[in-house]
Design a protein around this motif. Structure first.
Motif, PDB file in Angstrom:
ATOM      1  N   PRO A   6       0.902  -1.317   0.048  1.00  0.00           N
ATOM      2  CA  PRO A   6       0.214  -0.132   0.052  1.00  0.00           C
ATOM      3  C   PRO A   6       0.804   1.163   0.009  1.00  0.00           C
ATOM      4  O   PRO A   6       1.898   1.301   0.587  1.00  0.00           O
ATOM      5  N   GLU A   7       0.421   2.179  -0.491  1.00  0.00           N
ATOM      6  CA  GLU A   7       1.114   3.657  -0.762  1.00  0.00           C
ATOM      7  C   GLU A   7       0.408   4.714   0.024  1.00  0.00           C
ATOM      8  O   GLU A   7      -0.835   4.440   0.386  1.00  0.00           O
ATOM      9  N   ASP A   8       1.189   5.557   0.805  1.00  0.00           N
ATOM     10  CA  ASP A   8       0.627   6.458   1.480  1.00  0.00           C
ATOM     11  C   ASP A   8      -0.355   7.479   0.556  1.00  0.00           C
ATOM     12  O   ASP A   8       0.358   8.266  -0.220  1.00  0.00           O
ATOM     13  N   ASP A   9      -1.530   7.502   0.640  1.00  0.00           N
ATOM     14  CA  ASP A   9      -2.564   8.325  -0.300  1.00  0.00           C
ATOM     15  C   ASP A   9      -2.944   9.588   0.298  1.00  0.00           C
ATOM     16  O   ASP A   9      -3.650  10.286  -0.181  1.00  0.00           O
ATOM     17  N   GLY A  10      -2.414  10.047   1.445  1.00  0.00           N
ATOM     18  CA  GLY A  10      -2.684  11.026   2.380  1.00  0.00           C
ATOM     19  C   GLY A  10      -3.903  10.906   3.151  1.00  0.00           C
ATOM     20  O   GLY A  10      -4.495  11.895   3.806  1.00  0.00           O
ATOM     21  N   ALA A  11      -4.784  10.025   3.132  1.00  0.00           N
ATOM     22  CA  ALA A  11      -5.812   9.845   3.726  1.00  0.00           C
ATOM     23  C   ALA A  11      -5.879   9.528   5.360  1.00  0.00           C
ATOM     24  O   ALA A  11      -6.895   9.977   5.793  1.00  0.00           O
ATOM     25  N   ALA A  12      -4.888   9.706   5.812  1.00  0.00           N
ATOM     26  CA  ALA A  12      -4.777   9.731   7.281  1.00  0.00           C
ATOM     27  C   ALA A  12      -3.977  11.175   7.854  1.00  0.00           C
ATOM     28  O   ALA A  12      -3.828  11.194   9.100  1.00  0.00           O
ATOM     29  N   ASP A  13      -3.649  11.780   7.029  1.00  0.00           N
ATOM     30  CA  ASP A  13      -2.935  13.241   7.416  1.00  0.00           C
ATOM     31  C   ASP A  13      -3.553  14.075   8.164  1.00  0.00           C
ATOM     32  O   ASP A  13      -3.062  14.710   9.004  1.00  0.00           O
ATOM     33  N   HIS A  14      -4.846  13.939   8.211  1.00  0.00           N
ATOM     34  CA  HIS A  14      -5.664  14.958   9.162  1.00  0.00           C
ATOM     35  C   HIS A  14      -5.900  14.282  10.475  1.00  0.00           C
ATOM     36  O   HIS A  14      -6.354  14.980  11.349  1.00  0.00           O
ATOM     37  N   LEU A  15      -5.435  12.693  10.867  1.00  0.00           N
ATOM     38  CA  LEU A  15      -5.856  12.303  12.171  1.00  0.00           C
ATOM     39  C   LEU A  15      -4.957  13.014  13.312  1.00  0.00           C
ATOM     40  O   LEU A  15      -5.625  12.742  14.401  1.00  0.00           O
ATOM     41  N   ARG A  16      -3.602  13.074  13.219  1.00  0.00           N
ATOM     42  CA  ARG A  16      -2.900  13.453  14.351  1.00  0.00           C
ATOM     43  C   ARG A  16      -3.458  14.643  15.195  1.00  0.00           C
ATOM     44  O   ARG A  16      -3.568  15.777  14.352  1.00  0.00           O
ATOM     45  N   GLY A  17      -3.422  14.647  16.376  1.00  0.00           N
ATOM     46  CA  GLY A  17      -3.982  15.716  17.079  1.00  0.00           C
ATOM     47  C   GLY A  17      -5.592  15.908  17.189  1.00  0.00           C
ATOM     48  O   GLY A  17      -6.158  16.731  18.239  1.00  0.00           O
ATOM     49  N   LEU A  18      -6.314  15.196  16.486  1.00  0.00           N
ATOM     50  CA  LEU A  18      -7.753  15.211  16.814  1.00  0.00           C
ATOM     51  C   LEU A  18      -8.030  14.342  18.048  1.00  0.00           C
ATOM     52  O   LEU A  18      -7.400  13.526  18.576  1.00  0.00           O
ATOM     53  N   ILE A 154      -5.775  11.781  19.543  1.00  0.00           N
ATOM     54  CA  ILE A 154      -4.765  10.955  18.570  1.00  0.00           C
ATOM     55  C   ILE A 154      -3.385  11.493  18.382  1.00  0.00           C
ATOM     56  O   ILE A 154      -3.050  12.259  18.041  1.00  0.00           O
ATOM     57  N   GLU A 155      -2.540  10.625  19.233  1.00  0.00           N
ATOM     58  CA  GLU A 155      -1.127  11.157  19.280  1.00  0.00           C
ATOM     59  C   GLU A 155      -0.267  10.474  18.211  1.00  0.00           C
ATOM     60  O   GLU A 155       0.645  11.343  17.657  1.00  0.00           O
ATOM     61  N   HIS A 156      -0.506   9.505  17.874  1.00  0.00           N
ATOM     62  CA  HIS A 156       0.454   8.769  16.640  1.00  0.00           C
ATOM     63  C   HIS A 156      -0.501   7.978  15.722  1.00  0.00           C
ATOM     64  O   HIS A 156      -1.578   7.536  16.019  1.00  0.00           O
ATOM     65  N   VAL A 157      -0.100   8.315  14.478  1.00  0.00           N
ATOM     66  CA  VAL A 157      -0.789   7.480  13.406  1.00  0.00           C
ATOM     67  C   VAL A 157       0.010   6.546  12.519  1.00  0.00           C
ATOM     68  O   VAL A 157       1.234   7.022  12.033  1.00  0.00           O
ATOM     69  N   PHE A 158      -0.089   5.388  12.469  1.00  0.00           N
ATOM     70  CA  PHE A 158       0.843   4.597  11.505  1.00  0.00           C
ATOM     71  C   PHE A 158      -0.323   4.146  10.282  1.00  0.00           C
ATOM     72  O   PHE A 158      -1.264   3.503  10.331  1.00  0.00           O
ATOM     73  N   TYR A 159       0.451   4.799   9.134  1.00  0.00           N
ATOM     74  CA  TYR A 159      -0.438   4.571   7.847  1.00  0.00           C
ATOM     75  C   TYR A 159       0.414   4.859   6.749  1.00  0.00           C
ATOM     76  O   TYR A 159       1.114   5.791   6.883  1.00  0.00           O
ATOM     77  N   PRO A 160       0.597   4.060   5.517  1.00  0.00           N
ATOM     78  CA  PRO A 160      -0.106   2.794   5.710  1.00  0.00           C
ATOM     79  C   PRO A 160       0.592   1.744   6.552  1.00  0.00           C
ATOM     80  O   PRO A 160       1.836   1.887   6.761  1.00  0.00           O
ATOM     81  N   VAL A 161       0.234   0.726   6.810  1.00  0.00           N
ATOM     82  CA  VAL A 161       0.815  -0.483   7.631  1.00  0.00           C
ATOM     83  C   VAL A 161       1.195  -1.535   6.612  1.00  0.00           C
ATOM     84  O   VAL A 161       0.376  -2.284   5.862  1.00  0.00           O
ATOM     85  N   PHE A 162       2.394  -1.859   6.427  1.00  0.00           N
ATOM     86  CA  PHE A 162       2.815  -2.833   5.817  1.00  0.00           C
ATOM     87  C   PHE A 162       4.473  -3.322   6.366  1.00  0.00           C
ATOM     88  O   PHE A 162       5.125  -2.132   6.398  1.00  0.00           O
ATOM     89  N   PRO A 163       4.853  -4.504   6.570  1.00  0.00           N
ATOM     90  CA  PRO A 163       3.872  -5.585   6.243  1.00  0.00           C
ATOM     91  C   PRO A 163       3.297  -5.899   7.694  1.00  0.00           C
ATOM     92  O   PRO A 163       3.685  -5.608   8.785  1.00  0.00           O
ATOM     93  N   PRO A 164       1.977  -6.242   7.490  1.00  0.00           N
ATOM     94  CA  PRO A 164       1.225  -6.316   8.687  1.00  0.00           C
ATOM     95  C   PRO A 164       1.564  -7.267   9.610  1.00  0.00           C
ATOM     96  O   PRO A 164       1.445  -7.108  10.956  1.00  0.00           O
ATOM     97  N   GLY A 165       2.231  -8.437   9.264  1.00  0.00           N
ATOM     98  CA  GLY A 165       2.868  -9.556  10.311  1.00  0.00           C
ATOM     99  C   GLY A 165       3.826  -8.998  11.199  1.00  0.00           C
ATOM    100  O   GLY A 165       4.193  -9.624  12.075  1.00  0.00           O
ATOM    101  N   GLU A 166       4.286  -7.692  10.880  1.00  0.00           N
ATOM    102  CA  GLU A 166       5.371  -7.141  11.891  1.00  0.00           C
ATOM    103  C   GLU A 166       5.126  -6.141  12.320  1.00  0.00           C
ATOM    104  O   GLU A 166       5.871  -5.358  13.058  1.00  0.00           O
ATOM    105  N   HIS A 167       3.646  -5.429  12.040  1.00  0.00           N
ATOM    106  CA  HIS A 167       3.334  -3.920  12.681  1.00  0.00           C
ATOM    107  C   HIS A 167       3.358  -4.213  14.140  1.00  0.00           C
ATOM    108  O   HIS A 167       3.669  -2.864  14.570  1.00  0.00           O
ATOM    109  N   ALA A 168       3.002  -5.092  14.962  1.00  0.00           N
ATOM    110  CA  ALA A 168       3.131  -4.677  16.415  1.00  0.00           C
ATOM    111  C   ALA A 168       4.389  -4.361  16.902  1.00  0.00           C
ATOM    112  O   ALA A 168       4.607  -3.611  17.741  1.00  0.00           O
ATOM    113  N   ARG A 169       5.534  -4.933  16.352  1.00  0.00           N
ATOM    114  CA  ARG A 169       6.756  -4.744  16.601  1.00  0.00           C
ATOM    115  C   ARG A 169       7.033  -3.357  16.209  1.00  0.00           C
ATOM    116  O   ARG A 169       7.836  -2.621  17.278  1.00  0.00           O
TER     117      ARG A 169
END
Length: 181
Positions: A6-18, A154-169
C-alpha cells in the motif's frame, strides 16, 4: 506470494491531534468501549479490513488489493507482543474492524488473542474520523491503520501499515522511543 504494497495516499494526514470521537463500539469481551472515555495513558487501536474465518475465505481479488492481506498475521503479532506493549506503556490494545462481534469473537478464540476486538459494523468510527476505507466483496472495509490515542487525543498514526505481520513490533518500537523522549 508477493503482495502489493500500500502507498500513503494522504487519507490519514488529518488524524494526528484530533480528539478521540464519542463513538461506542461493541467489544468481544462483552459490553462496549467508548473511544473518548478510554481513560489516561496511551491506547492502541489497530484497525484492519477483516479476518478470514477458519475456512480462510476472503473476497475475490483480495490478494490484489494493496494492504488487504495479512489481518491474521497482524492480530497474531499483536498477540505475541501484547505483554511487551503493556510493559512499554500501553494502557490497552484493541483491534477494530467492520465485522460483527460474533465473527470477531470466533477470531479472538481461534487465535487466542489476549485483548478485545471492537466492531464498527456501522462504520461510525470511519465516519467520525474520516478513516480510509475500500470496497471488496460488496462490503465497505477499513484500510489498515493504527491509532495511538493518548489521554483522549490521537497522538500517533501508523499509515499505511506494511507488512502487517510485523506491525506490532513497529508499534512497540515507537512506544519505547516515545517513552525515552
Amino acid at each position: 506470494m508477493t503482495l502489493p504494497v500500500p502507498e500513503d495516499d494522504g487519507a490519514a494526514d488529518h488524524l494526528r491531534g484530533l480528539a478521540a470521537p464519542h463513538v461506542t463500539l461493541p467489544s468481544t469481551s462483552g459490553g462496549s468501549v467508548t473511544l473518548d472515555a478510554l481513560g489516561p495513558g496511551r491506547t492502541v487501536l489497530y484497525v484492519y479490513p477483516l479476518t478470514a474465518g477458519p475456512d480462510g475465505v476472503v473476497p475475490d481479488g483480495w490478494d490484489d488489493i494493496p494492504g488487504a492481506r495479512g489481518c491474521t498475521p497482524e492480530a497474531c503479532d499483536f498477540r505475541d507482543h501484547h505483554e511487551d506493549l503493556l510493559a512499554a506503556g500501553a494502557a490497552g490494545v484493541y483491534g477494530v474492524s467492520a465485522q460483527d462481534t460474533d465473527y470477531q469473537r470466533e477470531a479472538v478464540d481461534r487465535l487466542h488473542l489476549p485483548f478485545a476486538m471492537l466492531s464498527d459494523s456501522g462504520l461510525g468510527l470511519a465516519g467520525a474520523l474520516r478513516l480510509p476505507t475500500f470496497e471488496a466483496g460488496g462490503m465497505t472495509l477499513f484500510k489498515r491503520i493504527t491509532l495511538v490515542i493518548s489521554d483522549g487525543v490521537i497522538e500517533h498514526v501508523f499509515y499505511p501499515v506494511f507488512p502487517p505481520g510485523e506491525h506490532a513490533r513497529e508499534v512497540l518500537a515507537w512506544f519505547r522511543s516515545a517513552s525515552r523522549g
